[in-house]
Design a protein around this motif. Structure first.
Motif, PDB file in Angstrom:
ATOM      1  N   ASN A 121       1.791  -8.563   9.143  1.00 24.42           N
ATOM      2  CA  ASN A 121       2.704  -7.522   9.610  1.00 24.42           C
ATOM      3  C   ASN A 121       2.321  -7.133  11.041  1.00 24.42           C
ATOM      4  N   GLU A 122       3.272  -6.863  11.885  1.00 25.84           N
ATOM      5  CA  GLU A 122       3.061  -6.286  13.219  1.00 25.84           C
ATOM      6  C   GLU A 122       1.722  -6.694  13.849  1.00 25.84           C
ATOM      7  N   PHE A 123       1.706  -7.879  14.410  1.00 18.31           N
ATOM      8  CA  PHE A 123       0.460  -8.425  14.938  1.00 18.31           C
ATOM      9  C   PHE A 123      -0.206  -7.510  15.972  1.00 18.31           C
ATOM     10  N   VAL A 138       5.343   6.289   1.002  1.00 18.50           N
ATOM     11  CA  VAL A 138       4.336   7.078   1.713  1.00 18.50           C
ATOM     12  C   VAL A 138       4.342   6.580   3.160  1.00 18.50           C
ATOM     13  N   SER A 139       4.439   7.514   4.106  1.00 16.73           N
ATOM     14  CA  SER A 139       4.484   7.108   5.514  1.00 16.73           C
ATOM     15  C   SER A 139       3.170   6.443   5.918  1.00 16.73           C
ATOM     16  N   CYS A 140       3.287   5.384   6.673  1.00 20.54           N
ATOM     17  CA  CYS A 140       2.078   4.673   7.074  1.00 20.54           C
ATOM     18  C   CYS A 140       1.310   5.473   8.130  1.00 20.54           C
ATOM     19  N   GLY A 141       2.019   5.994   9.129  1.00 23.76           N
ATOM     20  CA  GLY A 141       1.346   6.679  10.222  1.00 23.76           C
ATOM     21  C   GLY A 141       0.831   8.051   9.812  1.00 23.76           C
ATOM     22  N   SER A 142       1.707   8.872   9.198  1.00 25.76           N
ATOM     23  CA  SER A 142       1.291  10.249   8.927  1.00 25.76           C
ATOM     24  C   SER A 142       0.932  10.486   7.468  1.00 25.76           C
ATOM     25  N   MET A 143       1.027   9.471   6.626  1.00 28.60           N
ATOM     26  CA  MET A 143       0.544   9.494   5.237  1.00 28.60           C
ATOM     27  C   MET A 143       1.267  10.498   4.347  1.00 28.60           C
ATOM     28  N   ALA A 164      12.655  -7.334  10.834  1.00 27.46           N
ATOM     29  CA  ALA A 164      11.879  -7.098   9.612  1.00 27.46           C
ATOM     30  C   ALA A 164      11.794  -5.618   9.253  1.00 27.46           C
ATOM     31  N   GLU A 165      12.008  -4.741  10.236  1.00 32.03           N
ATOM     32  CA  GLU A 165      11.975  -3.295   9.966  1.00 32.03           C
ATOM     33  C   GLU A 165      12.842  -2.566  10.969  1.00 32.03           C
ATOM     34  N   ASN A 166      13.549  -1.561  10.478  1.00 32.84           N
ATOM     35  CA  ASN A 166      14.309  -0.644  11.325  1.00 32.84           C
ATOM     36  C   ASN A 166      14.768   0.490  10.423  1.00 32.84           C
ATOM     37  N   MET A 191      15.970  -3.376   6.226  1.00 33.88           N
ATOM     38  CA  MET A 191      15.830  -1.963   6.605  1.00 33.88           C
ATOM     39  C   MET A 191      14.501  -1.430   6.071  1.00 33.88           C
ATOM     40  N   TRP A 192      13.782  -0.695   6.948  1.00 32.82           N
ATOM     41  CA  TRP A 192      12.467  -0.215   6.510  1.00 32.82           C
ATOM     42  C   TRP A 192      12.563   0.933   5.509  1.00 32.82           C
ATOM     43  N   GLY A 193      11.710   0.840   4.518  1.00 28.92           N
ATOM     44  CA  GLY A 193      11.561   1.954   3.588  1.00 28.92           C
ATOM     45  C   GLY A 193      12.871   2.304   2.952  1.00 28.92           C
ATOM     46  N   SER A 217       7.120  13.472   3.125  1.00 27.67           N
ATOM     47  CA  SER A 217       8.274  14.178   3.707  1.00 27.67           C
ATOM     48  C   SER A 217       9.006  13.364   4.758  1.00 27.67           C
ATOM     49  N   LYS A 218       8.325  12.396   5.360  1.00 27.31           N
ATOM     50  CA  LYS A 218       9.005  11.551   6.346  1.00 27.31           C
ATOM     51  C   LYS A 218       9.647  10.403   5.575  1.00 27.31           C
ATOM     52  N   ARG A 219      10.933  10.550   5.305  1.00 30.31           N
ATOM     53  CA  ARG A 219      11.602   9.608   4.403  1.00 30.31           C
ATOM     54  C   ARG A 219      12.527   8.673   5.163  1.00 30.31           C
ATOM     55  N   TYR A 220      12.491   7.410   4.798  1.00 27.64           N
ATOM     56  CA  TYR A 220      13.350   6.394   5.411  1.00 27.64           C
ATOM     57  C   TYR A 220      14.430   5.895   4.459  1.00 27.64           C
ATOM     58  N   GLY A 221      14.277   6.224   3.154  1.00 24.80           N
ATOM     59  CA  GLY A 221      15.039   5.516   2.142  1.00 24.80           C
ATOM     60  C   GLY A 221      16.514   5.834   2.076  1.00 24.80           C
ATOM     61  N   GLY A 246       9.941  12.731  16.904  1.00 22.85           N
ATOM     62  CA  GLY A 246       9.796  12.478  18.337  1.00 22.85           C
ATOM     63  C   GLY A 246      10.035  11.024  18.759  1.00 22.85           C
ATOM     64  N   TRP A 247      10.457  10.168  17.825  1.00 23.39           N
ATOM     65  CA  TRP A 247      10.712   8.772  18.185  1.00 23.39           C
ATOM     66  C   TRP A 247      12.091   8.677  18.834  1.00 23.39           C
ATOM     67  N   GLN A 248      12.188   7.955  19.939  1.00 18.47           N
ATOM     68  CA  GLN A 248      13.432   7.932  20.721  1.00 18.47           C
ATOM     69  C   GLN A 248      14.426   6.937  20.148  1.00 18.47           C
ATOM     70  N   SER A 291       0.818  -1.213   0.000  1.00 20.85           N
ATOM     71  CA  SER A 291       0.000   0.000   0.000  1.00 20.85           C
ATOM     72  C   SER A 291       0.853   1.264   0.000  1.00 20.85           C
ATOM     73  N   GLN A 292       2.031   1.222   0.566  1.00 18.95           N
ATOM     74  CA  GLN A 292       2.869   2.415   0.650  1.00 18.95           C
ATOM     75  C   GLN A 292       3.739   2.598  -0.597  1.00 18.95           C
ATOM     76  N   ALA A 293       3.821   1.546  -1.417  1.00 25.38           N
ATOM     77  CA  ALA A 293       4.721   1.602  -2.573  1.00 25.38           C
ATOM     78  C   ALA A 293       4.011   1.487  -3.920  1.00 25.38           C
ATOM     79  N   LEU A 335      -0.022 -10.130   4.581  1.00 30.24           N
ATOM     80  CA  LEU A 335      -0.947  -9.031   4.867  1.00 30.24           C
ATOM     81  C   LEU A 335      -0.252  -7.938   5.673  1.00 30.24           C
ATOM     82  N   HIS A 336      -0.147  -6.778   5.036  1.00 27.61           N
ATOM     83  CA  HIS A 336       0.421  -5.615   5.719  1.00 27.61           C
ATOM     84  C   HIS A 336      -0.698  -4.569   5.756  1.00 27.61           C
ATOM     85  N   TYR A 337      -1.694  -4.824   6.542  1.00 26.91           N
ATOM     86  CA  TYR A 337      -2.821  -3.914   6.842  1.00 26.91           C
ATOM     87  C   TYR A 337      -3.971  -3.854   5.826  1.00 26.91           C
ATOM     88  N   ASN A 338      -3.685  -3.876   4.513  1.00 26.88           N
ATOM     89  CA  ASN A 338      -4.749  -3.559   3.552  1.00 26.88           C
ATOM     90  C   ASN A 338      -5.592  -4.768   3.145  1.00 26.88           C
TER      91      ASN A 338
HETATM   92  C1  BG6 Z   1       5.695   0.107  10.841  1.00 25.45           C
HETATM   93  C2  BG6 Z   1       4.905  -0.309   9.645  1.00 25.45           C
HETATM   94  O1  BG6 Z   1       4.790   0.229  11.890  1.00 25.45           O
HETATM   95  O2  BG6 Z   1       6.355   1.331  10.816  1.00 25.45           O
HETATM   96  C3  BG6 Z   1       5.252   0.399   8.359  1.00 25.45           C
HETATM   97  O3  BG6 Z   1       4.950  -1.699   9.468  1.00 25.45           O
HETATM   98  C4  BG6 Z   1       5.561   1.855   8.647  1.00 25.45           C
HETATM   99  O4  BG6 Z   1       4.202   0.223   7.454  1.00 25.45           O
HETATM  100  C5  BG6 Z   1       6.738   1.928   9.591  1.00 25.45           C
HETATM  101  O5  BG6 Z   1       5.771   2.623   7.508  1.00 25.45           O
HETATM  102  C6  BG6 Z   1       7.203   3.343   9.878  1.00 25.45           C
HETATM  103  O6  BG6 Z   1       6.123   4.115  10.312  1.00 25.45           O
HETATM  104  P1  BG6 Z   1       5.748   5.514   9.639  1.00 25.45           P
HETATM  105  O7  BG6 Z   1       4.465   5.886  10.280  1.00 25.45           O
HETATM  106  O8  BG6 Z   1       6.850   6.426   9.969  1.00 25.45           O
HETATM  107  O9  BG6 Z   1       5.622   5.248   8.181  1.00 25.45           O
END
Ligand code: BG6
Length: 487
Positions: free
Chosen positions: A191-193, A438-443, A384-386, A431-433, A446-450, A358-360, A18-20, A145-148
């Motif tokens: 994903n993330e039970f 597209v950010s999952c939480g804030s949609m 699976a993600e970081n 590594m995530w993203g 601009s919040k880039r992980y790549g 604000g994530w620590q 869904s994010q890609a 299944l990753h949410y959708n």
């Molecule tokens: C995880 C999700 O909770 O965190 C991803 O599995 C999500 O889908 C990732 O993108 C990072 O969160 P966010 O809200 O910064 O995209």
């Protein structure tokens, strides 16, 4: 003593359909629950963070069904991976990843979720993608299944509240095992039970104001997902003997805020209720006793069917995985300062710095987590993600200097290595993203992980061209040296 990462360590990148993908109405795809999430690019930072702007309501759900707008529904366009995946794979291969973690979109394969036969065009998309990965020496880690989920399942059956959805899910997973089985190396049914508890629209597809007893509905859905998870494990082993099927949570690592015994006890409870419950059911095969007390206190009554306990006991996962972005503290002090975190508001730790969101940031917490998870289950562990969500600046010459991301990743890889030395059976890191999504939480974009930049702004404008950030070269060196060269 192990001194470094195992020879066949799976360095990789993770993303989600869904994010890609985008292509929300193409190739026979049905409407899915993430296609309905509303975002306004004009929102300020504060408005983006607001709970009510992130939460799905009945009114928003209904309004989304009648529009084909994509600007306010960013999951409909993603980063257009659906059309650009071949060129993207060129970059993934150049980066050197050994494994790609991505999710399959249920509504691309069963547009309504309960269709009698699958959509061949949707299956072909994933067959081609996974074949091409293997041709380039990249293994596939598939999240089923990753949410959708298909929207029709929410309208007809109330999403995961109904066992009918479990039945439809198992038809979908059977198709994946039968038609894509030889193209997938690692499977993750969900994903993330624990997202079901902390973000019920994403995790279990509940619309809050459609529910009369929201909390109870959440746990009923989670139970149905546990059953779906166990039956998927069973199905996978029957169809593809030896297949590797794991379980995943969003790991909210937590420390006692002080050495006050009440804070230590609070930490144990937070860990049980937010983290261990989910992995315990999937890995140990039964509901843990500590949840009886929680359910009694919260007035939760889960309807179980005869045979459910056997299903859970007989079909446990083969490896444990989690997303890890931050840590927090546990305390009985209600006035403790708060900060944001993935899926939750966290208690602030004065020893840690935070990201722009604000994530620590807590690399040592990853070593703590790896030791805790391995101690508890003695199963192979897959991160699976970081990653770090940050704003990037494109220089005039097109270069993107992101030392903050390199610092974050480097510090986490160093701690992973320490955990391997501690004896943890760590098999992979996606590594995530690793390509901006597209950010999952804030949609937002601009919040880039790549480590790969995508030229697209929050309103979906841009050329969608991909380019390499400084962190691309850093990760490439890290992978080539199997985690030895981190500068
Ligand atoms: C995880 C999700 O909770 O965190 C991803 O599995 C999500 O889908 C990732 O993108 C990072 O969160 P966010 O809200 O910064 O995209």
């Amino acid at each position: 003593m192990k001194t470094g990462f195992p020879e066949n360590f799976l360095w990789g990148g993770a993303m989600a359909s869904s994010q890609a993908e985008g292509g929300w109405d193409q190739g026979g795809k049905g409407l899915d629950t993430q296609d309905l999430r509303y975002f306004d690019p004009a929102w300020t930072r504060e408005e983006r963070a607001k709970k009510e702007n992130r939460r799905m309501s009945d009114a928003k759900f209904r309004a989304a069904l009648t529009t084909d707008d994509t600007v306010h529904y960013p999951f409909r366009h993603g980063i257009d991976f659906y059309h650009r995946w071949r060129e993207d794979l060129d970059l993934f291969q150049e980066l050197g990843i050994k494994v790609l973690r991505t999710s399959l979109c249920w509504a691309r394969i069963y547009p309504n979720g309960d269709d009698p036969t699958p959509n061949e065009e949707g299956l072909r998309f994933y067959c081609d993608l996974f074949d091409e990965c293997h041709r380039r020496g990249i293994k596939v880690f598939a999240t089923m299944l990753h949410y959708n989920i298909p929207v029709n399942l929410v309208q007809k059956y109330g999403g995961w509240k109904s066992r009918k959805t479990v039945e439809c899910y198992l038809r979908y997973t059977r198709t994946l095992f039968e038609r894509l089985g030889d193209r997938v190396d690692y499977w993750l049914p969900f994903n993330e039970f624990n997202a079901g508890k902390f973000n019920p629209y994403n995790g279990v597809c509940l619309v809050e104001d459609q529910e009369s007893d929201y909390q109870n509905a959440i746990f009923q859905c989670l139970h149905n997902q546990f059953i779906a998870n166990a039956l998927t494990v069973k199905q996978g082993h029957e169809i593809l003997p030896g297949s590797k099927i794991g379980g995943m949570i969003a790991r909210f690592t937590t420390y006692p805020a002080t050495c006050k015994p009440d804070d230590v006890m609070q930490m144990i409870l937070d860990d049980q209720y937010s983290n261990w419950f989910y992995l315990d059911v999937m890995a140990r095969g039964h509901y843990p006793a500590y949840m009886d007390r929680y359910f009694a206190q919260q007035g939760i009554h889960i309807q179980m069917e005869p045979g459910d306990a056997d299903i859970l006991r007989e079909n446990t996962i083969a490896f444990v995985s989690f997303s890890y972005y931050f840590s927090q503290v546990s305390t009985t002090d209600q006035g403790w300062e708060k900060t944001s975190g993935n899926l939750i508001m966290a208690n602030k730790n004065p020893y840690l710095e935070t990201s722009e969101w604000g994530w620590q940031k807590d690399p040592v917490g990853l070593r703590v987590t790896l030791n805790q998870v391995y101690d508890r289950y003695q199963l192979p562990v897959f991160i699976a993600e970081n990653g770090l969500g940050a704003k990037d600046v494109v220089e005039e010459d097109g270069s993107i200097h992101d030392p903050y991301r390199i610092d974050y990743l480097k510090a986490h890889v160093e701690q992973m290595k320490e955990a391997v030395k501690d004896g943890v059976d760590l098999i992979g890191y996606t590594m995530w993203g690793f390509i901006d999504l597209v950010s999952c939480g804030s949609m937002e974009m601009s919040k880039r992980y790549g480590v790969i930049y995508v030229d697209q702004d929050d309103a979906g404008h841009g050329t969608l061209a991909r380019s390499r950030k400084d962190s691309f070269y850093w990760y490439q060196r890290c992978i080539r040296s199997n985690g030895e060269t981190l500068d």
